[in-house]
Write a protein that holds these residues in place. Sequence first.
Motif, PDB file in Angstrom:
ATOM      1  N   ILE A  24       0.846  -1.181   0.000  1.00  0.00           N
ATOM      2  CA  ILE A  24       0.000   0.000   0.000  1.00  0.00           C
ATOM      3  C   ILE A  24       0.886   1.236   0.000  1.00  0.00           C
ATOM      4  CG2 ILE A  24      -1.751   1.274   1.291  1.00  0.00           C
ATOM      5  CD1 ILE A  24      -2.595  -1.475   2.477  1.00  0.00           C
ATOM      6  N   PRO A  25       0.761   2.083  -1.044  1.00  0.00           N
ATOM      7  CA  PRO A  25       1.560   3.310  -1.063  1.00  0.00           C
ATOM      8  C   PRO A  25       1.002   4.323  -0.071  1.00  0.00           C
ATOM      9  CG  PRO A  25       0.152   3.209  -2.998  1.00  0.00           C
ATOM     10  CD  PRO A  25      -0.040   1.918  -2.250  1.00  0.00           C
ATOM     11  N   LYS A  26       1.888   5.095   0.559  1.00  0.00           N
ATOM     12  CA  LYS A  26       1.448   6.117   1.516  1.00  0.00           C
ATOM     13  C   LYS A  26       0.876   7.337   0.817  1.00  0.00           C
ATOM     14  CE  LYS A  26       4.252   4.564   5.287  1.00  0.00           C
ATOM     15  NZ  LYS A  26       5.203   4.879   6.318  1.00  0.00           N
ATOM     16  N   TYR A  27       1.150   7.455  -0.479  1.00  0.00           N
ATOM     17  CA  TYR A  27       0.607   8.533  -1.297  1.00  0.00           C
ATOM     18  C   TYR A  27      -0.017   7.891  -2.538  1.00  0.00           C
ATOM     19  CZ  TYR A  27       3.551  11.352   1.709  1.00  0.00           C
ATOM     20  OH  TYR A  27       4.139  11.939   2.806  1.00  0.00           O
ATOM     21  N   ILE A  76       4.719  10.408  -5.787  1.00  0.00           N
ATOM     22  CA  ILE A  76       4.446  11.833  -5.637  1.00  0.00           C
ATOM     23  C   ILE A  76       4.019  12.061  -4.189  1.00  0.00           C
ATOM     24  CG2 ILE A  76       3.066  13.779  -6.451  1.00  0.00           C
ATOM     25  CD1 ILE A  76       2.636  12.082  -9.066  1.00  0.00           C
ATOM     26  N   THR A  77       4.851  12.773  -3.423  1.00  0.00           N
ATOM     27  CA  THR A  77       4.584  13.024  -2.011  1.00  0.00           C
ATOM     28  C   THR A  77       4.250  14.496  -1.796  1.00  0.00           C
ATOM     29  OG1 THR A  77       6.840  13.631  -1.376  1.00  0.00           O
ATOM     30  CG2 THR A  77       6.330  11.275  -1.465  1.00  0.00           C
ATOM     31  N   GLU A  78       3.966  14.834  -0.543  1.00  0.00           N
ATOM     32  CA  GLU A  78       3.712  16.226  -0.194  1.00  0.00           C
ATOM     33  C   GLU A  78       4.958  17.089  -0.392  1.00  0.00           C
ATOM     34  OE1 GLU A  78       2.616  15.599   3.830  1.00  0.00           O
ATOM     35  OE2 GLU A  78       0.526  15.181   3.359  1.00  0.00           O
ATOM     36  N   ASP A  79       6.125  16.449  -0.305  1.00  0.00           N
ATOM     37  CA  ASP A  79       7.402  17.158  -0.429  1.00  0.00           C
ATOM     38  C   ASP A  79       7.986  17.081  -1.835  1.00  0.00           C
ATOM     39  OD1 ASP A  79       7.287  17.738   2.308  1.00  0.00           O
ATOM     40  OD2 ASP A  79       8.202  15.806   2.788  1.00  0.00           O
ATOM     41  N   GLY A  80       7.227  16.578  -2.793  1.00  0.00           N
ATOM     42  CA  GLY A  80       7.720  16.460  -4.158  1.00  0.00           C
ATOM     43  C   GLY A  80       7.794  15.010  -4.607  1.00  0.00           C
ATOM     44  N   ILE A  81       8.488  14.796  -5.685  1.00  0.00           N
ATOM     45  CA  ILE A  81       8.629  13.453  -6.266  1.00  0.00           C
ATOM     46  C   ILE A  81       9.845  12.773  -5.665  1.00  0.00           C
ATOM     47  CG2 ILE A  81       9.003  12.172  -8.399  1.00  0.00           C
ATOM     48  CD1 ILE A  81       7.538  14.471  -9.843  1.00  0.00           C
ATOM     49  N   LYS A  82       9.640  11.534  -5.187  1.00  0.00           N
ATOM     50  CA  LYS A  82      10.711  10.777  -4.555  1.00  0.00           C
ATOM     51  C   LYS A  82      10.948   9.475  -5.305  1.00  0.00           C
ATOM     52  CE  LYS A  82      10.713  13.746  -1.180  1.00  0.00           C
ATOM     53  NZ  LYS A  82      11.713  14.720  -0.995  1.00  0.00           N
ATOM     54  N   GLU A  83      12.202   9.078  -5.414  1.00  0.00           N
ATOM     55  CA  GLU A  83      12.558   7.859  -6.130  1.00  0.00           C
ATOM     56  C   GLU A  83      12.368   6.631  -5.243  1.00  0.00           C
ATOM     57  OE1 GLU A  83      16.214   6.105  -8.840  1.00  0.00           O
ATOM     58  OE2 GLU A  83      16.578   7.798  -7.515  1.00  0.00           O
ATOM     59  N   VAL A  84      11.719   5.611  -5.783  1.00  0.00           N
ATOM     60  CA  VAL A  84      11.579   4.329  -5.105  1.00  0.00           C
ATOM     61  C   VAL A  84      12.519   3.323  -5.752  1.00  0.00           C
ATOM     62  CG1 VAL A  84       9.985   2.449  -4.521  1.00  0.00           C
ATOM     63  CG2 VAL A  84       9.174   4.819  -4.502  1.00  0.00           C
ATOM     64  N   LEU A  85      12.529   3.284  -7.086  1.00  0.00           N
ATOM     65  CA  LEU A  85      13.387   2.376  -7.853  1.00  0.00           C
ATOM     66  C   LEU A  85      13.953   3.118  -9.031  1.00  0.00           C
ATOM     67  CD1 LEU A  85      14.371  -0.532  -8.718  1.00  0.00           C
ATOM     68  CD2 LEU A  85      12.235  -0.689  -9.972  1.00  0.00           C
TER      69      LEU A  85
END
Length: 85
Positions: A24-27, A76-85
């Motif tokens: 489950i993604p947090k965003y 896509i988070t509240e703080d911007g785009i974050k890399e997962v892979l």
Amino acid sequence: MNQILKEILEESEYFEKNNENIYIPKYLGLIVNSIVVYDVNWVIITEEELMLMNEHVQNHPIASVHLKNINSILIITEDGIKEVL
């Protein structure tokens, strides 16, 4: 590849493991191979496929990609785009 992807999602702060193959993604916004997919409520990893699911469309994925074709996964988070892979 599916075991590697499972390990990456398990170690990611942006995903919660629901069971052996469901995360489950947090965003709700994900970017997979440069394609933006919104309203992703859970991710299913099978032997050959990554399926992005929505709670309102439970009988088929809103998007899917073969594991061998995955180049990147971003969230896509509240703080911007974050890399997962």
